[in-house]
Design a protein around this motif. Structure first.
Motif, PDB file in Angstrom:
ATOM      1  N   TRP A 196       5.098  -1.181   9.179  1.00 43.94           N
ATOM      2  CA  TRP A 196       5.791  -1.932   8.228  1.00 43.94           C
ATOM      3  C   TRP A 196       5.568  -3.455   8.704  1.00 43.94           C
ATOM      4  O   TRP A 196       6.639  -3.523   9.884  1.00 43.94           O
ATOM      5  CB  TRP A 196       7.425  -1.533   8.089  1.00 43.94           C
ATOM      6  N   GLU A 207       4.541   6.195   1.945  1.00 47.16           N
ATOM      7  CA  GLU A 207       4.302   7.581   2.617  1.00 47.16           C
ATOM      8  C   GLU A 207       4.678   7.608   4.097  1.00 47.16           C
ATOM      9  O   GLU A 207       5.150   8.655   4.610  1.00 47.16           O
ATOM     10  CB  GLU A 207       2.911   7.804   2.408  1.00 47.16           C
ATOM     11  N   ALA A 208       4.570   6.636   4.688  1.00 45.71           N
ATOM     12  CA  ALA A 208       4.826   6.737   6.242  1.00 45.71           C
ATOM     13  C   ALA A 208       6.470   6.979   6.378  1.00 45.71           C
ATOM     14  O   ALA A 208       6.918   7.705   7.287  1.00 45.71           O
ATOM     15  CB  ALA A 208       4.472   5.404   7.010  1.00 45.71           C
ATOM     16  N   GLN A 229      -5.096  -2.002   2.273  1.00 44.62           N
ATOM     17  CA  GLN A 229      -6.219  -2.177   3.307  1.00 44.62           C
ATOM     18  C   GLN A 229      -7.225  -0.803   3.307  1.00 44.62           C
ATOM     19  O   GLN A 229      -6.905   0.039   2.617  1.00 44.62           O
ATOM     20  CB  GLN A 229      -5.618  -2.337   4.454  1.00 44.62           C
ATOM     21  N   LYS A 230      -8.092  -1.268   4.082  1.00 42.20           N
ATOM     22  CA  LYS A 230      -9.198  -0.255   4.200  1.00 42.20           C
ATOM     23  C   LYS A 230      -8.316   1.121   4.721  1.00 42.20           C
ATOM     24  O   LYS A 230      -7.497   1.259   5.629  1.00 42.20           O
ATOM     25  CB  LYS A 230     -10.166  -0.591   5.320  1.00 42.20           C
ATOM     26  N   GLY A 231      -8.790   2.273   4.030  1.00 45.24           N
ATOM     27  CA  GLY A 231      -8.194   3.457   4.400  1.00 45.24           C
ATOM     28  C   GLY A 231      -6.646   3.617   3.780  1.00 45.24           C
ATOM     29  O   GLY A 231      -6.086   4.811   4.015  1.00 45.24           O
ATOM     30  N   GLY A 232      -6.316   2.581   3.294  1.00 45.64           N
ATOM     31  CA  GLY A 232      -5.062   2.809   2.376  1.00 45.64           C
ATOM     32  C   GLY A 232      -5.548   3.516   1.268  1.00 45.64           C
ATOM     33  O   GLY A 232      -6.544   3.822   0.834  1.00 45.64           O
ATOM     34  N   PHE A 262      -1.299   7.472   9.897  1.00 44.43           N
ATOM     35  CA  PHE A 262      -2.211   7.087   8.458  1.00 44.43           C
ATOM     36  C   PHE A 262      -3.153   6.324   9.056  1.00 44.43           C
ATOM     37  O   PHE A 262      -3.230   5.603  10.187  1.00 44.43           O
ATOM     38  CB  PHE A 262      -1.351   6.118   7.596  1.00 44.43           C
ATOM     39  N   GLN A 263      -4.515   6.488   8.422  1.00 45.40           N
ATOM     40  CA  GLN A 263      -5.644   5.691   8.757  1.00 45.40           C
ATOM     41  C   GLN A 263      -5.514   4.182   8.804  1.00 45.40           C
ATOM     42  O   GLN A 263      -5.970   3.612   9.683  1.00 45.40           O
ATOM     43  CB  GLN A 263      -6.701   6.019   7.635  1.00 45.40           C
ATOM     44  N   TYR A 266       2.278 -10.283   3.584  1.00 41.04           N
ATOM     45  CA  TYR A 266       2.746  -8.826   3.491  1.00 41.04           C
ATOM     46  C   TYR A 266       1.641  -7.793   2.540  1.00 41.04           C
ATOM     47  O   TYR A 266       1.851  -6.670   2.247  1.00 41.04           O
ATOM     48  CB  TYR A 266       3.961  -8.375   2.838  1.00 41.04           C
ATOM     49  N   THR A 274      -0.365  -5.493   2.103  1.00 36.78           N
ATOM     50  CA  THR A 274      -0.659  -4.220   3.002  1.00 36.78           C
ATOM     51  C   THR A 274      -1.712  -3.314   2.435  1.00 36.78           C
ATOM     52  O   THR A 274      -2.113  -2.333   3.023  1.00 36.78           O
ATOM     53  CB  THR A 274       0.639  -3.297   3.179  1.00 36.78           C
ATOM     54  N   PHE A 304       2.153  15.410   0.424  1.00 41.60           N
ATOM     55  CA  PHE A 304       1.423  14.270  -0.272  1.00 41.60           C
ATOM     56  C   PHE A 304       0.638  14.853  -1.291  1.00 41.60           C
ATOM     57  O   PHE A 304      -0.177  15.717  -1.068  1.00 41.60           O
ATOM     58  CB  PHE A 304       1.218  13.159   0.355  1.00 41.60           C
ATOM     59  N   ASP A 329       0.888  -1.418  -0.091  1.00 39.45           N
ATOM     60  CA  ASP A 329      -0.097   0.038  -0.031  1.00 39.45           C
ATOM     61  C   ASP A 329       0.813   1.194  -0.080  1.00 39.45           C
ATOM     62  O   ASP A 329       1.971   1.366   0.722  1.00 39.45           O
ATOM     63  CB  ASP A 329      -0.980   0.066   1.167  1.00 39.45           C
ATOM     64  N   ARG A 330       0.437   2.260  -0.542  1.00 41.22           N
ATOM     65  CA  ARG A 330       1.117   3.446  -0.920  1.00 41.22           C
ATOM     66  C   ARG A 330       1.586   3.966   0.634  1.00 41.22           C
ATOM     67  O   ARG A 330       2.536   4.715   0.745  1.00 41.22           O
ATOM     68  CB  ARG A 330       0.434   4.539  -1.679  1.00 41.22           C
ATOM     69  N   SER A 331       0.700   3.954   1.765  1.00 43.17           N
ATOM     70  CA  SER A 331       0.904   4.302   2.941  1.00 43.17           C
ATOM     71  C   SER A 331       2.149   3.853   3.428  1.00 43.17           C
ATOM     72  O   SER A 331       2.815   4.507   4.466  1.00 43.17           O
ATOM     73  CB  SER A 331      -0.413   4.206   3.880  1.00 43.17           C
ATOM     74  N   MET A 332       2.561   2.874   3.093  1.00 44.89           N
ATOM     75  CA  MET A 332       3.859   2.114   3.538  1.00 44.89           C
ATOM     76  C   MET A 332       5.001   3.013   3.316  1.00 44.89           C
ATOM     77  O   MET A 332       5.897   3.426   4.057  1.00 44.89           O
ATOM     78  CB  MET A 332       3.875   0.481   2.993  1.00 44.89           C
TER      79      MET A 332
END
Ligand SMILES: Nc1ncnc2c1ncn2[C@@H]1O[C@H](COP(=O)(O)OP(=O)(O)O)[C@@H](O)[C@H]1O
Ligand SMILES: [Mg+2]
Lengths: 578, 359
Positions: free
Chosen positions: B93, A192-193, A293-296, B87-88, A289, A291, B58, A187-190
């Motif tokens: 990781w 982005e975090a 998901q909801k909200g991602g 993040f929501q 892995y 990842t 972003f 997921d892009r949030s991985m």
């Protein structure tokens, strides 16, 4: 592998089977017996003989000692290992950029890449092997041109290099598919975090993207290793005999079925297959892995700058060149009148096709018959096993599943040797013909080899049939077997058909088990025919023509199966809406 | 963990943003005070996440300016902004342990090893999960993952903290607990915080001030109760809590101004505005008149009960008044006499409890 585990999760549901229903139980028992006779016993026999003293019949490990004492066998062992490892390396070099381009960039070439991932699979590597020599060999087109222009040559096809080249060009899609799936699931949030916490560029790739993609990569790479390690056809056609599978074949076919070395090699092949599967299992175990998901936010893709785009297309075209080479070379060879010591043939002709249709019609009709029957057996077994494992509570159902999937770990050579040894002493009733030399045995071998793939298709199809549809039929008074016949199987049809076509298409070009089991030329299928033709320089043209026919069969099969799956999906979508 | 005595405010000046052709944020202006707990509230798709992500760096480049403290961060890449974002989906990781996850940002900042260890330990203590340091994220519950995500973000001592629907993946009970914990943490660290949610209860209970968004436009900014009591427009009125909204216009004739609804109902009060508008009042401020109730300063409606729902603490009546369906809430208590469906009733709303808003 990944897709199978995913569907399994979705299928988890309490069995509705009750003990009073003996029908599925009986079927399970029959299927189990069948697998025992055609898979377990022959392989067990091979292992047993490997540990048996050929003269006294006592158990011993002397055969293995002999094997490792002979320099030829040690060399073969090392070569097999080397070729497999190098094939993984080169397949990675091909697959890595492709997987990365499609999943990380907004990139117009994605469609080309997907096609790239399928093209090799529609041609068994051994079919293109000889043709590749005409392109890349010492006196092949590329080296002739290189020498003319630059004064040097590259030993693409020299010795083991040839096997490595042909295998990596053929098997890289396994890595591509698995790796792309892994990368796609990040997921892009991985990312982005990580960006948010101050990471970027190569550090981000090394610390986040790469480790998350690793399980998929290892799974794909171990499959490639397994396939290359087990393959008989490619080295045989390239005339490389100092590898394990060719040695096994040569010992059995020239020295005889009582020579223990063939069995020792078989055991080694099986051990390495199991080892590769174990590595792949470990890589994926506990590492779901996925990842997204909801909200991602889905996948993080970025646009390419102009020169990056040019670079990408450059790499892709280069790879495309290698990937298309076997097909192109095979085609040119099939219409070439004379082709040697020149970049392109001296002239073109359709004679080879004419010859093939006159003299090799038997190969084609045998192939259609064998592969058709094998595909049929596979889907019957596949449907039964899928249902038994996922929709009933029958004792031992997991073992049944394990057995059927276990065929993945048995190389064709080993199955062939197992059949020869187990069924040679058995005679067909009322005759003196050994069972092993009856063509039906080829069909069984093909069916067993393809069963894991057909089973996977059937499981996927079954997953599409909600258990409540079954329960609805039962509550309206249909008993178990009527429900299966009238509800489950019709709804699975699309998936089953796709499974049949895949089994058929791949069985049509199987060589390693077939080559051991063909006893007369009149019983031989296509793959064996190609092998025979390619043995002589004069036979190469017709061999290539036959190869093109094989590619057409597999290609059309793959296309049909793809279409069937698409269509089923679409119909389902319509059902859902209305 | 360092307490921020020098919290930074956030200034958003005329920010606009588009995804290709679609304009997702339009002319957003916002001034968030240092140390403030600020909420973005709005329905799904209103642009809350987009605005938050623009602050973190972003998404597509926005027009306008974004300042953190005095620093103009417009155009800076995310990794140079020192803005903490949770993040929501938590985005822990999966291939790293909890400790590794939390240490990540410090390692990227090349903080010495000893200090990394100490600060990670402190951050885990802060969220009360030091004992889970060696676990993988997949071995944690949703609430624990949420805490770790928070720890991972605050450990780098960001200048502001951005939370995108941090509670939406938790179950109801945990959500209440977690929102208190987040608020407590924020107060302790004094961190300027933006909290994105579509749940008004979350925004009301936590935030010092909030901005209500709809269609990429800020509709109103203020303290939660201010917005509830004095919505500026029809959207805010309808979005915050339940409301009876009667659309119509103020007409001025010989007797002076009067409110006439779009269904022709003339209401007996003297509005100060003119032109189209909506009259807003809350169901709990609307009464079914019983014989003993007073009628002081009362705006009266005659109608018929069309439904009655028992909501636990409340009984909700639907009353049709000249084609308008109004909701009336009565506090439930044992022995309360109910009005039956179909009964003709007279309703009363205290005029002080009504607001006339722009359409
Ligand atoms: N990557 C994107 N591409 C195109 N449109 C997007 C993208 N992300 C969000 N949008 C659109 O922007 C609008 C606001 O989205 P978002 O900020 O996620 O809303 P919220 O967080 O308030 O639910 C929505 O209409 C959404 O469809
Ligand atoms: Mg959002």
């Amino acid at each position: 592998m990944t897709s199978a585990t995913v569907t399994r999760k979705g299928l988890l549901r309490l069995p509705t089977f009750s003990a009073t229903q003996w029908g599925p139980g009986l079927v399970a028992a029959l299927v189990g017996m069948f697998l025992l006779v055609v898979l377990v016993l022959p392989v067990a026999k091979v292992v047993y003989v490997a540990f048996q003293d050929p003269s006294t019949g006592d158990l011993t490990i002397m055969n293995f000692v002999d094997f490792f004492n002979a320099s030829l066998f040690r060399e073969s062992f090392i070569n097999s290992f080397y070729v497999s490892a190098m094939s993984v390396v080169f397949a990675t070099l091909i697959a890595l950029p492709l997987a990365y381009f499609t999943t990380r960039f907004n990139f117009g070439g994605a469609a080309i890449i997907q096609t790239l991932g399928v093209i090799p699979l529609i041609m068994p590597p051994f079919v293109g092997a000889v043709a590749m020599q005409l392109f890349f060999g010492e006196n092949g087109s590329i080296n002739l041109l290189l020498y003319d222009w630059f004064g040097f040559t590259i030993p693409f096809m020299e010795g083991l290099n040839g096997v490595i080249l042909v295998q990596s060009v053929h098997f890289f899609p396994f890595i591509l598919i698995n790796l792309a799936a892994s990368l796609q699931n990040i997921d892009r949030s991985m990312e982005e975090a990580a960006l948010n916490l101050g990471s970027s560029g190569m550090r981000l790739f090394r610390r986040i993207v790469f480790p998350l993609g690793m399980p998929g990569y290892v799974a794909g790479a171990s499959l490639v290793f397994l396939k290359v390690f087990d393959d008989l056809g490619t080295p045989l056609l390239l005339n490389i005999n100092n590898m394990l599978a060719p040695q096994a074949y040569l010992r059995i076919s020239s020295v005889g079925i009582s020579d223990p070395i063939g069995y020792v090699i078989s055991v080694i092949l099986v051990v390495f297959s199991l080892f590769s599967l174990w590595v792949s299992f470990l890589a994926l175990k506990g590492k779901d892995y996925a990842t997204t998901q909801k909200g991602g936010g889905g996948l993080l893709k970025r646009d390419l700058k102009k020169w990056e785009r040019i670079g990408c297309y450059g790499v892709i075209l280069l790879i495309l060149g290698f990937v298309m080479a076997p097909h192109l070379a095979l085609f040119i060879l099939s219409i070439a009148s004379v082709w040697s010591f020149s970049p392109l043939p001296d002239g073109y002709t359709l004679d080879h096709y004419a010859e093939v249709f006159q003299s090799a019609g038997g190969y084609i009709s045998n192939t259609l018959l064998y592969a058709g029957l094998a595909g049929l057996i596979d889907i019957v077994l596949g449907t039964a096993i899928a249902y038994i494992v996922w929709r009933t509570g029958i004792w031992g159902r997991k073992a049944l599943d394990f057995l059927a999937m276990g065929a993945v770990a048995i190389p064709g050579v080993v199955l062939g040797i197992g059949y020869l040894r187990s069924f040679y002493e058995v005679e067909v009733p009322f005759s003196e013909v050994p069972l092993a030399s009856v063509w039906g045995v080829i069909v069984i071998a093909l069916a067993v080899r393809r069963l894991p793939y057909a089973l996977r298709a059937c499981v996927a199809a079954l997953a599409q049939v909600s258990i409540s549809l079954e329960e609805a039929a039962e509550s309206l008074g249909a008993n178990k077997s009527r429900t299966i016949r009238k509800i489950v199987v019709p709804l699975m049809t699309g998936g089953i058909l796709a499974g049949f076509v895949t089994s058929f298409a791949t069985a049509a070009v199987e060589l390693s088990a077939t080559i051991m089991l063909v006893s007369t030329e009149s019983d031989a299928p296509l793959a064996y025919g190609i092998y025979l033709f390619m043995q002589s320089a004069a036979g190469r043209g017709p061999g290539a023509a036959l190869g093109i026919i094989a590619v057409l069969i597999v290609g059309l099969g793959t296309y049909a199966s793809h279409k069937i799956i698409e269509r089923t999906k679409r119909d389902r979508a319509v059902d859902q809406q209305s | 963990m360092t307490i921020h005595s020098d919290s930074k405010g956030i200034k958003i000046e005329n920010v606009g943003l588009r995804f290709g052709e679609t304009e997702v944020l339009k002319g957003v202006n916002l001034n968030i005070e240092p140390g403030e707990f600020f909420a973005f509230l709005g329905p799904s798709g209103s642009g809350k996440s987009t605005l938050l992500r623009a602050i973190a760096g972003f998404g597509p480049n926005p027009s306008g300016r974004i300042l953190i403290g005095d620093r103009d961060v417009t155009g800076l890449p995310p990794w140079q902004r020192n803005v903490g974002m949770v993040f929501q989906s938590y985005a822990l990781w999966p291939h790293m342990t909890v400790r590794k996850n939390v240490a990540f940002g410090l390692e990227e900042r090349k903080v010495p090893k000893k200090e990394v260890e100490r600060r990670v330990e402190e951050a885990l203590d802060l969220v009360g999960l030091s004992h889970l340091a060696e676990r993988r994220p997949s071995e944690l519950s949703g609430g624990q993952q949420q805490r770790i995500a928070l720890a991972r973000t605050v450990v780098v001592e960001p200048q502001v903290l951005l939370l995108d629907e941090p509670l939406s993946n938790l179950d109801a009970n945990l959500r209440v607990q977690m929102r208190r914990d987040i608020l407590q943490l924020q107060r302790k660290l004094g961190l300027t915080t933006i909290f994105v949610t579509h749940d008004q209860e979350e925004a009301n209970t936590t935030s010092d001030r909030m901005a209500v968004l709809s269609d990429g436009v800020i509709q109103q900014i203020g303290r939660p109760m201010e917005l509830y009591d004095n919505p500026k427009n029809r959207f805010v009125a309808g979005f915050l809590g339940s409301a009876n909204i009667i659309d119509g216009e103020v007409r001025v004739d010989a007797k002076g101004p009067a409110f006439v609804s779009d269904k022709g109902l003339v209401l007996d009060f003297r509005p100060h505005a003119e032109g189209p508008g909506s009259l807003v009042f809350r169901p709990q401020n609307t009464f079914i008149r019983r014989s003993d109730s007073s009628t002081d300063n009362c705006l009266e409606f005659a109608g018929k009960v069309v439904y009655r729902e028992f909501l636990g603490s409340l009984i909700r009546y639907g009353v049709e008044v000249a084609g308008h369906l109004l909701a009336v809430d009565e506090m439930h208590r044992i022995g309360l006499e109910h009005v039956g469906e179909g009964a003709d009733v007279s309703l009363c709303v205290d005029l002080n409890q009504t607001v006339l808003v722009n359409a």
